[in-house]
Write a protein that holds these residues in place. Structure first.
Motif, mmCIF file in Angstrom:
data_model
loop_
_atom_site.group_PDB
_atom_site.id
_atom_site.type_symbol
_atom_site.label_atom_id
_atom_site.label_comp_id
_atom_site.label_asym_id
_atom_site.label_seq_id
_atom_site.Cartn_x
_atom_site.Cartn_y
_atom_site.Cartn_z
ATOM 1 N N VAL A 78 -23.801 15.507 12.168
ATOM 2 C CA VAL A 78 -24.134 14.094 11.953
ATOM 3 C C VAL A 78 -25.638 13.880 12.090
ATOM 4 C CG1 VAL A 78 -23.812 11.741 12.809
ATOM 5 C CG2 VAL A 78 -21.867 13.320 12.747
ATOM 6 N N VAL A 79 -26.211 14.428 13.152
ATOM 7 C CA VAL A 79 -27.657 14.278 13.406
ATOM 8 C C VAL A 79 -28.466 14.884 12.271
ATOM 9 C CG1 VAL A 79 -29.547 14.965 14.939
ATOM 10 C CG2 VAL A 79 -27.380 14.169 15.903
ATOM 11 N N LEU A 80 -28.090 16.074 11.836
ATOM 12 C CA LEU A 80 -28.807 16.744 10.753
ATOM 13 C C LEU A 80 -28.862 15.870 9.508
ATOM 14 C CD1 LEU A 80 -30.104 19.188 9.334
ATOM 15 C CD2 LEU A 80 -27.803 20.068 8.930
ATOM 16 N N HIS A 81 -27.737 15.282 9.119
ATOM 17 C CA HIS A 81 -27.709 14.483 7.897
ATOM 18 C C HIS A 81 -28.349 13.112 8.077
ATOM 19 C CE1 HIS A 81 -24.866 17.602 6.597
ATOM 20 N NE2 HIS A 81 -25.255 17.254 5.384
ATOM 21 N N TYR A 82 -28.449 12.650 9.310
ATOM 22 C CA TYR A 82 -29.165 11.403 9.583
ATOM 23 C C TYR A 82 -30.671 11.599 9.400
ATOM 24 C CZ TYR A 82 -31.002 7.437 12.257
ATOM 25 O OH TYR A 82 -31.696 6.324 12.648
#
Length: 307
Positions: free
Chosen positions: A103-107
């Motif tokens: 999730v963090v990576l794609h944010y």
């Protein structure tokens, strides 16, 4: 050793895009349906995941090391996705960590973050120019005389030379080369990862219908408005949501849980993906979401036309 620059870079991980595919006509391989949110009337054609969710030269400086950084998360994703599909996402704490990192990576690795970064740099640049003129006019005049042999007569020429000094600065040079962005995005990834570690993971499944995924796939949302509001700062959000397949969506929340959500909420989340997209959303070819996406894309265009 110089490592070749990687120009075509995936902002939506192929491991996620593959979840939305089906086997196409003979010899065409696994395909999904891209939908152009800027041209909703356009005929959409099936494509393979390798041709979707990409950006040319997103990280223009030291792209190979950036790909290694993304890969440190993405290589661990298949096992975690398998656990989600098996209904056991919390059996192994490492799966929770990987999914939260996904999730963090794609944010962070997103068109939206790139836009925020660029806007912030330009704001600082304008402010620095103003401060140079207001606080250090004589320093600017002396430097102009040293570099050009000219005496600056007025505020207009003073401003122009201040802009020239900013162009010569190391920060501006690093901005132009992409070095500054490469550093910024890694720092932001680490910062958001620490913030997200305080959250738990919700795995949402639809009672009916399917999820789609946008090219800004991890989106901050608040659920106390109808429709949901989105793209607020991380600290102001109720959650960050990320589709990981037609039947599964991740959301950061107060506790680990697997929960089924009604069609109305699925539609709200899909609407957020469409409205937050930079250019495309992607769906399973048999999802029956194309008509829905067309209506929401028209709605998005109408709303932007009235601003």
């Amino acid at each position: 050793m110089n490592v070749a620059h990687i120009s075509k870079q995936h902002l939506v991980s192929q491991v996620l895009l593959r979840q939305f595919t089906m086997l196409g006509p003979k010899g065409s391989g696994w395909q999904l349906l891209p939908f152009d949110v800027w041209n909703p009337e356009r005929r959409q054609k099936l494509k393979g995941p390798g041709a979707c969710g990409t950006s040319k030269d997103f990280v223009a400086f030291d792209s190979a090391s950036a790909e290694d950084l993304w890969g440190s998360v993405e290589t661990r994703v298949p096992a975690a996705l398998a656990a989600v599909k098996a209904g056991t996402p919390f059996a192994d704490p490492l799966h929770v960590e990987v999914l939260r990192d996904l999730v963090v990576l794609h944010y962070v690795r997103s068109h939206r973050y790139r836009g925020v970064y660029t806007s912030a740099f330009e704001t600082v640049r304008v402010n620095v120019r103003g401060e140079l003129i207001r606080q250090y006019p004589e320093h600017v005049r002396r430097e102009a005389l040293r570099q050009t042999g000219l005496h600056l007569p007025g505020s207009g020429s003073l401003g122009s030379f201040a802009e020239r000094l900013i162009e010569q600065s190391e920060a501006t040079q690093d901005f132009g080369s992409g070095k500054l962005f490469r550093t910024s995005i890694e720092n932001m990834l680490n910062k958001v990862r620490v913030m997200a570690a305080k959250w738990h993971l919700e795995v949402l499944t639809p009672e009916s219908g399917q999820f789609l995924i946008g090219d800004n796939p991890a989106v901050t949302v608040r659920t106390d408005t109808t429709p949901f509001s989105y793209n607020m700062a991380f600290g102001d959000a109720h959650s960050i949501v990320l589709s990981i397949g037609p039947r599964h969506l991740l959301a950061l929340g107060p506790e680990n849980m697997v929960v089924s959500i009604p069609r109305a909420i699925v539609n709200e989340i899909n609407t957020v993906q469409i409205h937050a997209a930079d250019g495309y959303v992607y769906m399973h070819p048999r999802s029956d979401l194309e008509t829905f996406a067309r209506a929401k894309a028209r709605q998005r265009q109408a709303a932007r036309a009235t601003r």
